[in-house]
Design a protein around this motif. Sequence first.
Motif, PDB file in Angstrom:
ATOM      1  N   ARG A   1      -6.716  -3.205   0.765  1.00 54.51           N
ATOM      2  CA  ARG A   1      -7.142  -3.212  -0.642  1.00 54.51           C
ATOM      3  C   ARG A   1      -7.506  -1.801  -1.087  1.00 54.51           C
ATOM      4  O   ARG A   1      -8.230  -1.083  -0.396  1.00 54.51           O
ATOM      5  N   ARG A   2      -6.984  -1.414  -2.241  1.00 56.67           N
ATOM      6  CA  ARG A   2      -7.240  -0.075  -2.762  1.00 56.67           C
ATOM      7  C   ARG A   2      -8.591  -0.025  -3.464  1.00 56.67           C
ATOM      8  O   ARG A   2      -8.930  -0.881  -4.270  1.00 56.67           O
ATOM      9  N   THR A   3      -9.408   0.974  -3.108  1.00 58.55           N
ATOM     10  CA  THR A   3     -10.683   1.207  -3.779  1.00 58.55           C
ATOM     11  C   THR A   3     -10.727   2.668  -4.230  1.00 58.55           C
ATOM     12  O   THR A   3      -9.839   3.460  -3.913  1.00 58.55           O
TER      13      THR A   3
ATOM     14  N   THR B   1      -2.327  -9.827  -3.688  1.00 56.97           N
ATOM     15  CA  THR B   1      -1.437  -8.724  -3.345  1.00 56.97           C
ATOM     16  C   THR B   1       0.008  -9.185  -3.262  1.00 56.97           C
ATOM     17  O   THR B   1       0.927  -8.491  -3.714  1.00 56.97           O
TER      18      THR B   1
ATOM     19  N   SER C   1       0.800  -1.224   0.000  1.00 53.74           N
ATOM     20  CA  SER C   1       0.000   0.000   0.000  1.00 53.74           C
ATOM     21  C   SER C   1       0.831   1.271   0.000  1.00 53.74           C
ATOM     22  O   SER C   1       0.290   2.357  -0.220  1.00 53.74           O
TER      23      SER C   1
ATOM     24  N   GLY D   1     -10.523   4.942  -1.317  1.00 58.49           N
ATOM     25  CA  GLY D   1      -9.372   4.833  -0.418  1.00 58.49           C
ATOM     26  C   GLY D   1      -9.072   3.391  -0.049  1.00 58.49           C
ATOM     27  O   GLY D   1      -9.645   2.443  -0.617  1.00 58.49           O
ATOM     28  N   GLY D   2      -8.198   3.203   0.913  1.00 64.10           N
ATOM     29  CA  GLY D   2      -7.811   1.868   1.333  1.00 64.10           C
ATOM     30  C   GLY D   2      -8.841   1.227   2.238  1.00 64.10           C
ATOM     31  O   GLY D   2      -9.449   1.889   3.083  1.00 64.10           O
TER      32      GLY D   2
ATOM     33  N   ASP E   1       0.794   3.206  -3.289  1.00 68.02           N
ATOM     34  CA  ASP E   1       0.056   2.310  -4.192  1.00 68.02           C
ATOM     35  C   ASP E   1       0.985   1.372  -4.950  1.00 68.02           C
ATOM     36  O   ASP E   1       0.814   1.131  -6.152  1.00 68.02           O
TER      37      ASP E   1
END
Length: 320
Positions: free
Chosen positions: A84-86, A102, A52, A89-90, A55
């Motif tokens: 998890r990136r959305t 990942t 993370s 945001g995380g 990114d």
Amino acid sequence: MQRARIGTTGLEVSRLALGTMTWSRDTDDGEAADQLDLFLDAGGTLIDTAASYADGGSEALIGRLLTAAHSRGDVQICTKAGIRRTRSGGVVDASRDTMLDTLDASLERLGTDHVDLWLVHQHDATTPIDETLHALEIAVNSGRARYVGVSNFPGWATAQIAALAGRRPSIAATEMEYSLLQRGIEREVVPATKALGMGVLAWSPLGRGVLTGKYRHAIPADSRAASEHLSGFVAPYLDDRAGSIVEAVSIASDGLGVQPQEVALAWVLARPFIASAVVGARTAEQLTPSLAAPDLRLASAIAEALDEVSAIDLGYPERR
């Protein structure tokens, strides 16, 4: 630089780890290369990163440096998964598919077929712990991770995952914030790690940069506290309590003729439960004083004074 074992495992790492949270965002390729050279020349081996961070940019930068200038065998890599990136945001997600997807992406960015230590970045209250454990087991059994652990887990969750894991594989370490400004892990996390044979890696051992003394009189324009994306990270440690601790560190460093960060790091490294302290810097110049800390031994009077000024309250049920 001295090395220490992670808990009761056979994994030995350098007493300082090179933190890379700002790499590819605030620290460019050239500065990162200078830091890595300096760190390795000082005897450091462990690089700490996460999927993370920027990114994935931090991992990608490490991969470029290892391809261009250093051998994979020169370093040990610790990375993390579970955020998890959305679009908004995380999101904390330690499910099996997210964890393993990942990890595969991390390995590709890092340009390696394995990491030395793989951590669950944060406790996930919604995913069954057995599912997360299965992901860790698959990672080790497939050779993609040599050792596994957790990060930012509360004491009860640290004990839960380590006890449930047993030897399939064992939970080797936890990475937690720990410094003179943040000693909360002493309440329950540290006793849990001692009982279960886990090692502790300390992140932000310089109190998010505050223990360097740079904020004693003002907020420098080029500091994290002045940064749009990191000011909130530093703000909790700019209160009166922190100010008293910073002054105590500064008095000690003046008396010893060293930099404040050397004193703050030496105090952390002297704690018997700390295997390694993760130090991050924007530039190689900022990193240099930290690399001298493993050789600094604080006199008992100084250590006791720092213990006293930074002491946390222990109450029920830790103390009755």
